[in-house]
Design an enzyme around this catalytic site. Structure first.
Site, mmCIF file in Angstrom:
data_model
loop_
_atom_site.group_PDB
_atom_site.id
_atom_site.type_symbol
_atom_site.label_atom_id
_atom_site.label_comp_id
_atom_site.label_asym_id
_atom_site.label_seq_id
_atom_site.Cartn_x
_atom_site.Cartn_y
_atom_site.Cartn_z
ATOM 1 C CG ASN A 9 -1.689 1.217 1.481
ATOM 2 O OD1 ASN A 9 -1.768 2.067 0.592
ATOM 3 N ND2 ASN A 9 -2.283 1.326 2.649
ATOM 4 C CE LYS A 11 -0.096 3.191 4.766
ATOM 5 N NZ LYS A 11 0.036 3.288 6.212
ATOM 6 C CG HIS A 91 -5.667 1.817 5.435
ATOM 7 N ND1 HIS A 91 -5.251 2.765 6.337
ATOM 8 C CD2 HIS A 91 -4.625 0.968 5.269
ATOM 9 C CE1 HIS A 91 -4.008 2.491 6.700
ATOM 10 N NE2 HIS A 91 -3.606 1.407 6.067
ATOM 11 C CD GLU A 93 -2.727 5.430 6.932
ATOM 12 O OE1 GLU A 93 -2.714 5.486 5.685
ATOM 13 O OE2 GLU A 93 -1.780 4.962 7.600
ATOM 14 N N GLY A 167 2.767 2.121 10.788
ATOM 15 C CA GLY A 167 3.764 3.180 10.658
ATOM 16 C C GLY A 167 4.482 3.537 11.946
ATOM 17 C CB SER A 206 5.366 -1.971 12.072
ATOM 18 O OG SER A 206 4.990 -0.629 12.340
HETATM 19 P P1 PGA Z 1 3.084 0.220 7.565
HETATM 20 O O1 PGA Z 1 1.594 0.421 7.023
HETATM 21 O O2 PGA Z 1 3.586 -1.090 6.963
HETATM 22 O O3 PGA Z 1 3.825 1.396 7.075
HETATM 23 O O4 PGA Z 1 2.997 0.125 9.062
HETATM 24 C C1 PGA Z 1 0.722 -0.660 6.882
HETATM 25 C C2 PGA Z 1 -0.591 -0.206 6.308
HETATM 26 O O5 PGA Z 1 -1.080 0.870 6.679
HETATM 27 O O6 PGA Z 1 -1.184 -0.912 5.462
#
Ligand code: PGA
Length: 245
Positions: A9, A11, A91, A93, A167, A206
């Site tokens: 992803n 983003k 998601h 977010e 993240g 992460s």
């Molecule tokens: P990250 O994000 O691997 O940067 O923690 C995962 C995600 O939001 O899908």
């Protein structure tokens, strides 16, 4: 037998210069053993499909309607027309930044299915919910509300993404991931019966090359949804290789 899935992803990251990372991934991996999906910003979907070889290209959101007066939105059929084969929905977010609730996510997922896209539906608890012992209840409620009746084992993937792990460099323990994935499988089994074992359950939050082997050894983890470590081929390849086993 389902293939395991490494989904990236991107983003709101990536311009045309970053398409080189997709070319590099395509050069490094054939379609054997593990399915690989990159979800770049929608602006890059078509160009990405021209370089992506065996790597599938997806989107990060879609509107529940097929078309109409919705300025700035994109429908599932538009994304499919651009070359996407999957779309990430719900998601955390988007749930946080755009106030998306389970009902809207379910409508979007049904629209994605209608457009022939695989829906990757995200669920996951906040830190406060985890600390209050509510994680499993939150996830069960999100699954009940976000997965539409159109879901099948082939058109739907569920991603467990604890909000506090995204993240942050923090990850749940193996036991915590295993407990959630086992519960998700049981919920799907109640809904779908025997087909439920073919639904891919991803862990996200992460995931890095370093922790990937440990995470992928957990029962009922069928792959990962990866943010930051999917942006560069050099970071994503160790994760993909860990899935190949
Ligand atoms: P990250 O994000 O691997 O940067 O923690 C995962 C995600 O939001 O899908």
């Amino acid at each position: 037998m389902k293939n395991r899935l490494a989904a990236g992803n991107w983003k709101m990251n990536g311009t045309r210069a970053d398409l080189a990372e997709i070319s590099a991934l395509a050069a490094a991996h054939d379609g054997a053993k593990v399915d690989i999906l990159i979800c770049p910003p929608a602006t890059l979907i078509t160009a990405a499909t021209e370089l992506s070889g065996d790597i599938a290209i997806g989107a990060q959101d879609c509107h529940p309607a097929a078309k109409g007066a919705h300025t700035g939105d994109l429908s599932g059929s538009m994304l499919a027309d651009a070359g996407a084969s999957a779309v990430i929905l719900g998601h955390s977010e988007r749930r946080a930044d755009h106030g998306e609730d389970d009902d809207l996510v379910a409508q979007k997922a049904a629209a994605a299915h209608e457009a022939g896209l695989t829906a990757i539906i995200c669920v996951g608890e906040s830190l406060a919910q985890r600390e209050a012992g509510e994680a499993l209840d939150v996830i069960a409620a999100q699954m009940a509300g976000s997965i539409p009746g159109t879901a099948t084992a082939t058109n739907t993937v569920i991603a467990y993404e604890p909000c506090w792990a995204i993240g942050t460099g923090l990850t749940p323990t193996g036991a915590q991931i295993g407990e959630v994935h086992g519960a998700m499988r049981a919920i799907l089994s109640d809904r779908m019966g025997r087909d439920s074992s073919d639904v891919r359950l991803l862990y996200g939050g992460s995931v890095k090359g370093k922790n990937a082997p440990e995470i992928f050894a957990i029962p009922d983890v069928d792959g990962a949804l990866v943010g930051g470590a999917s942006l560069k081929e050099a970071d994503f390849t160790p994760i993909i290789n860990a899935l190949k086993g």
